[in-house]
Design a protein around this motif. Sequence first.
Motif, PDB file in Angstrom:
ATOM      1  N   PRO A 667     -26.013  16.554   0.707  1.00 17.78           N
ATOM      2  CA  PRO A 667     -25.303  17.803   1.000  1.00 17.78           C
ATOM      3  C   PRO A 667     -23.922  17.811   0.348  1.00 17.78           C
ATOM      4  N   ALA A 668     -23.475  18.988   0.046  1.00 16.89           N
ATOM      5  CA  ALA A 668     -22.185  19.110  -0.642  1.00 16.89           C
ATOM      6  C   ALA A 668     -21.040  18.590   0.213  1.00 16.89           C
ATOM      7  N   TRP A 669     -21.161  18.768   1.540  1.00  9.79           N
ATOM      8  CA  TRP A 669     -20.033  18.376   2.390  1.00  9.79           C
ATOM      9  C   TRP A 669     -19.837  16.859   2.398  1.00  9.79           C
ATOM     10  N   ILE A 670     -20.940  16.093   2.371  1.00  7.62           N
ATOM     11  CA  ILE A 670     -20.774  14.643   2.444  1.00  7.62           C
ATOM     12  C   ILE A 670     -20.290  14.089   1.100  1.00  7.62           C
ATOM     13  N   GLU A 671     -20.658  14.742  -0.012  1.00 12.17           N
ATOM     14  CA  GLU A 671     -20.095  14.324  -1.290  1.00 12.17           C
ATOM     15  C   GLU A 671     -18.588  14.563  -1.311  1.00 12.17           C
ATOM     16  N   SER A 672     -18.171  15.721  -0.804  1.00 14.02           N
ATOM     17  CA  SER A 672     -16.733  16.002  -0.737  1.00 14.02           C
ATOM     18  C   SER A 672     -16.036  15.052   0.218  1.00 14.02           C
ATOM     19  N   PHE A 673     -16.732  14.682   1.309  1.00 14.68           N
ATOM     20  CA  PHE A 673     -16.131  13.770   2.276  1.00 14.68           C
ATOM     21  C   PHE A 673     -15.903  12.398   1.646  1.00 14.68           C
ATOM     22  N   VAL A 674     -16.893  11.902   0.905  1.00 20.13           N
ATOM     23  CA  VAL A 674     -16.740  10.592   0.256  1.00 20.13           C
ATOM     24  C   VAL A 674     -15.630  10.640  -0.785  1.00 20.13           C
ATOM     25  N   LYS A 675     -15.577  11.696  -1.539  1.00 20.05           N
ATOM     26  CA  LYS A 675     -14.544  11.824  -2.569  1.00 20.05           C
ATOM     27  C   LYS A 675     -13.152  11.896  -1.948  1.00 20.05           C
ATOM     28  N   THR A 676     -13.007  12.726  -0.899  1.00 18.95           N
ATOM     29  CA  THR A 676     -11.709  12.834  -0.230  1.00 18.95           C
ATOM     30  C   THR A 676     -11.361  11.538   0.492  1.00 18.95           C
ATOM     31  N   GLY A 677     -12.355  10.923   1.146  1.00 18.96           N
ATOM     32  CA  GLY A 677     -12.098   9.677   1.866  1.00 18.96           C
ATOM     33  C   GLY A 677     -11.674   8.555   0.956  1.00 18.96           C
ATOM     34  N   TYR A 678     -12.243   8.503  -0.256  1.00 25.47           N
ATOM     35  CA  TYR A 678     -11.862   7.455  -1.208  1.00 25.47           C
ATOM     36  C   TYR A 678     -10.382   7.584  -1.568  1.00 25.47           C
ATOM     37  N   ALA A 679      -9.956   8.787  -1.911  1.00 30.58           N
ATOM     38  CA  ALA A 679      -8.538   8.990  -2.255  1.00 30.58           C
ATOM     39  C   ALA A 679      -7.642   8.814  -1.037  1.00 30.58           C
ATOM     40  N   HIS A 680      -8.118   9.257   0.128  1.00 33.62           N
ATOM     41  CA  HIS A 680      -7.318   9.184   1.352  1.00 33.62           C
ATOM     42  C   HIS A 680      -7.052   7.733   1.745  1.00 33.62           C
ATOM     43  N   TYR A 681      -8.079   6.913   1.754  1.00 40.43           N
ATOM     44  CA  TYR A 681      -7.898   5.526   2.167  1.00 40.43           C
ATOM     45  C   TYR A 681      -7.179   4.703   1.106  1.00 40.43           C
ATOM     46  N   CYS A 682      -7.314   5.061  -0.175  1.00 36.63           N
ATOM     47  CA  CYS A 682      -6.515   4.388  -1.201  1.00 36.63           C
ATOM     48  C   CYS A 682      -5.028   4.644  -0.988  1.00 36.63           C
ATOM     49  N   THR A 683      -4.715   5.843  -0.548  1.00 38.11           N
ATOM     50  CA  THR A 683      -3.311   6.187  -0.300  1.00 38.11           C
ATOM     51  C   THR A 683      -2.760   5.440   0.902  1.00 38.11           C
ATOM     52  N   LEU A 684      -3.564   5.300   1.967  1.00 39.14           N
ATOM     53  CA  LEU A 684      -3.091   4.680   3.206  1.00 39.14           C
ATOM     54  C   LEU A 684      -3.215   3.167   3.205  1.00 39.14           C
ATOM     55  N   LEU A 685      -3.932   2.581   2.235  1.00 37.11           N
ATOM     56  CA  LEU A 685      -4.209   1.150   2.273  1.00 37.11           C
ATOM     57  C   LEU A 685      -2.947   0.286   2.234  1.00 37.11           C
ATOM     58  N   PRO A 686      -1.980   0.493   1.318  1.00 34.23           N
ATOM     59  CA  PRO A 686      -0.791  -0.378   1.312  1.00 34.23           C
ATOM     60  C   PRO A 686      -0.019  -0.338   2.628  1.00 34.23           C
ATOM     61  N   THR A 687       0.079   0.853   3.228  1.00 31.31           N
ATOM     62  CA  THR A 687       0.791   0.961   4.511  1.00 31.31           C
ATOM     63  C   THR A 687       0.029   0.265   5.620  1.00 31.31           C
ATOM     64  N   ALA A 688      -1.287   0.407   5.628  1.00 27.04           N
ATOM     65  CA  ALA A 688      -2.090  -0.213   6.681  1.00 27.04           C
ATOM     66  C   ALA A 688      -2.003  -1.728   6.633  1.00 27.04           C
ATOM     67  N   PHE A 689      -1.889  -2.314   5.419  1.00 29.04           N
ATOM     68  CA  PHE A 689      -1.775  -3.773   5.294  1.00 29.04           C
ATOM     69  C   PHE A 689      -0.493  -4.290   5.950  1.00 29.04           C
ATOM     70  N   THR A 690       0.563  -3.508   5.932  1.00 30.48           N
ATOM     71  CA  THR A 690       1.850  -3.962   6.469  1.00 30.48           C
ATOM     72  C   THR A 690       2.139  -3.414   7.855  1.00 30.48           C
ATOM     73  N   ASP A 691       1.389  -2.407   8.301  1.00 30.13           N
ATOM     74  CA  ASP A 691       1.639  -1.779   9.601  1.00 30.13           C
ATOM     75  C   ASP A 691       1.127  -2.694  10.714  1.00 30.13           C
ATOM     76  N   GLU A 692       1.994  -2.992  11.673  1.00 31.04           N
ATOM     77  CA  GLU A 692       1.588  -3.854  12.782  1.00 31.04           C
ATOM     78  C   GLU A 692       0.616  -3.155  13.726  1.00 31.04           C
ATOM     79  N   ASP A 693       0.658  -1.807  13.774  1.00 29.04           N
ATOM     80  CA  ASP A 693      -0.241  -1.074  14.660  1.00 29.04           C
ATOM     81  C   ASP A 693      -1.659  -0.993  14.108  1.00 29.04           C
TER      82      ASP A 693
END
Length: 925
Positions: A667-693
Amino acid sequence: MSGAEGGAFAALRGQLSGAAAEFADGPGALEGILLGIVDDVDRAVREPLEIFPVCHHSPASAVAMARRLREKQPKVVYLELCEDLAPLLTELRNCRLPVAVQAFATEVDGFSAEWAPLSVVAPITEASAEYQAIAYALDTPGVELVLVDRSADHVFQWEERETPAPDPDAAQAEEEAALHGDAIGVEIGDLRPRFGELEEHLLRHGRVRHWSEWWHQYVELPLGDSDYDTYRQVMLLIGSLFRRLAPGDPHRVRVDEDRERYMWTRMREHLAATGTDPADCLYVCGAFHAASRVEEFGIEGSDEFVISPPSASTWQYGLIPSSHAAIEAQFGLAAGSVSIAATEWAKNVKRTKVPQFQLDGQVGGSKRKKPAALPNPVPAIDTADQLTGFLQRPAVLDEVDQAELLGWSVEIVRAARRNGYLASTADAISVYETSILLAGMRDRAKPTPYDFQDAAVTCIEKDVVPGRRDVRRIVEIMMGGDRIGQVGYDALPPLARDVHDRLAPLNLKLQQRGVQRALLDIAGQPELERCSDVLWMLRYLMPHGAARPIMGQRSLGERPIQESWDLALGTHQRALIELGYEGVSLEQVLEQRLRRNAYHQRATAADVLEAVEDATLYLRSHRLAGELGTRALEVLATERTVDGAPDVLRRVRRLLSYYRTSQPALPAWIESFVKTGYAHYCTLLPTAFTDEDAGVDQVAAMLGFLFSMETLALSLGCDRTQLELAIAQSHPRDPAKVALLWAAQVQLGTLSRAELRTRCDDLLANPLVLPAYPRYLSGFVHALEPAPGLADFVVEAISNAFARLPDHLLLPWLPTLITTLRARGSQLVPVLTREAGRIFPGRLSTLDEWVPPWLAQPEPVTVRRSTSGHGTPLLAAHPAACDAVASLLGCADPWETTESAPAGAELLSRHPDTAMALEEVLAAL
């Protein structure tokens, strides 16, 4: 009433005035209260529209009501009940009492959203005056029943509600009131002192434990044999007394008076619209409201009260099952009091020979002969003073009904023995004698059910309860038990009837209370799959226990073969009925619930994905799944935390696996979800590595999403450079996250396994870092989520830890390891077990000679030259492919191209077995 001094109650006024002067040392407040009570009674008695005061669930009120209806035969009965509940009363014919008339609203407009859902219930029992009035009006031709109390909407308009703090002591009451839930209860005749000191005084001097016992002893029994005029004036007296001695709570006083204004306004409107003679009407209300002093009182009262319009909330109406215990818990009555009232009602009917009214066709009603024709009506009632004689009458000491008390004593011993008590005939005798003794100590000759209950507890229970029921509960059951009502099929909402119709192939009595077992052989009877769909939706929508699967499960992409269910729809009938207020079918209600969960302001991406999965699982609706999937994409793009990353990863993997095996294209929505999720988690990854929470689970799930979805994401246009930059910018300090980063670098190809092994050896060789090494191992265990190919290395790292770590570091880490594996056992344990089984020896006899692969030194092997000549030239012709294989195998040396050593010789010499295999494959080609 200042002009009534010479009226029918003049003698009573004189006596009360003298008593006030004697006991209060002169006239004053007491005299004003006493004379005001007489004025209230006189005013109500003289009202042209006859007022019938009642108390809720009072057998005396019910008997007096049945008697008066046959005498007066009113043409119009005005009843104190929410006016918008009137259309439901005819459905009582399809029910078994007790049931509750309910108004329910889920779409709230005009009230606080925290109040939703709104619910109002009015329980009706057979031993109640309101039921006698309803049965008379509905089954007597030419009689009109008019409900005049405020509507359910006005109940909440006049409510001052605050969100209460949780009370652990209220758990028992909540359990007993489960049939009514958290609904607001409205009932005719809430007659109880609102002045705490007055109730305490009455209980202490009456030598009783609670208010229900006081009412039974001092009101029910004396009024049970009284004539109607005496009953009416005594009830008005009690209502006025409790009203005048009530504390001055402004809100409660205003609500009480507004209800009285509301009811009198509605009655005058009806009289004016129909032209009915007030003498042909009967107004049934609680004794507390019968002694009203508002200006709107009476048919000649003021018409200045303005009824506010209803809110825009959408109200649904229906009948729900009720029970004696639910009524007692909701209205603060003593346990067993409603059951005792039902028993007393049956005795009163038998003793007084008053024919009761019962709706024709009542489900579960006792078989009685049809009442005789109504006699000629009595034109009027006597307004003379009956109070003076009643108040001066000495207490009648009833003789002990030896047969009744003896029967109770024998029955309680029999019931106690069935519940595990070592009771005997001697206990029956002691209960009999103790009941008489307790009654004498409380100034009554005839023991009441409450005296008998106390005697049974004293003589039989002592201080041990062998079973799940104590003696007090056994007595309650013996006196009538917790009778539970039932709403008949014809009175159910469309959704509930649809559920019963769709489950009819199961051949079960779904209306019956208790648990029933349903066996579904779907493979042999494919038509039962529809029943399975209904049962799974009921499991999702209804409380736990209503539909519980014993065998079988529902998962994406699988079809059921056999299932076994425990069903208790009769026990949870209220919950099924309230589903009918939300829609006309289960599918509609489920879709509304899923939408509400997905579009909730606090919904996370994981929550919305769960709704997508449920829509696919229970409704098989690709339309709804696509809509909710788009919503999940919107929510994910706005999230700034990674708390839900594990759930997101788990659900996206399941949905991808389902769509890849069941549909030709994603389905188109899950392709968009994977594409958005890939960019989203790449953006948050450096912060998540250092975030104590952000915990290790969340970071591992992010990496798992990025690596497992990488192929699909790259095919949709994502750039792998985003991930490489995110890994390069990550600088964690926590040892577990550092291990995760190393595993990600290995998976990405920026760190070789040899370098990773060297780093772990350095950690074990450093005494300062050694205490933190178990935390590194925890990170490596979590790294199996994004990099399952490192399973052999994780087994190696754990083995080295067990071999080299001292016990004082190793033992405290074991609980953490076990907890981690247990929490994520379905993903991690099979991988580790399979890899350990491949590495470790399979027999105990070979363990002594076994050498771990990571410690074994490879023996020098002579490279066998290929006679075909295909291998070496081919490797030299494709150096990029050879470099990739060399990197995977740990060979980092550059190519050597000389005349004596052809290109690729270094690689072939290091890995002769691989070279031979490649040459054989190429030779075959």
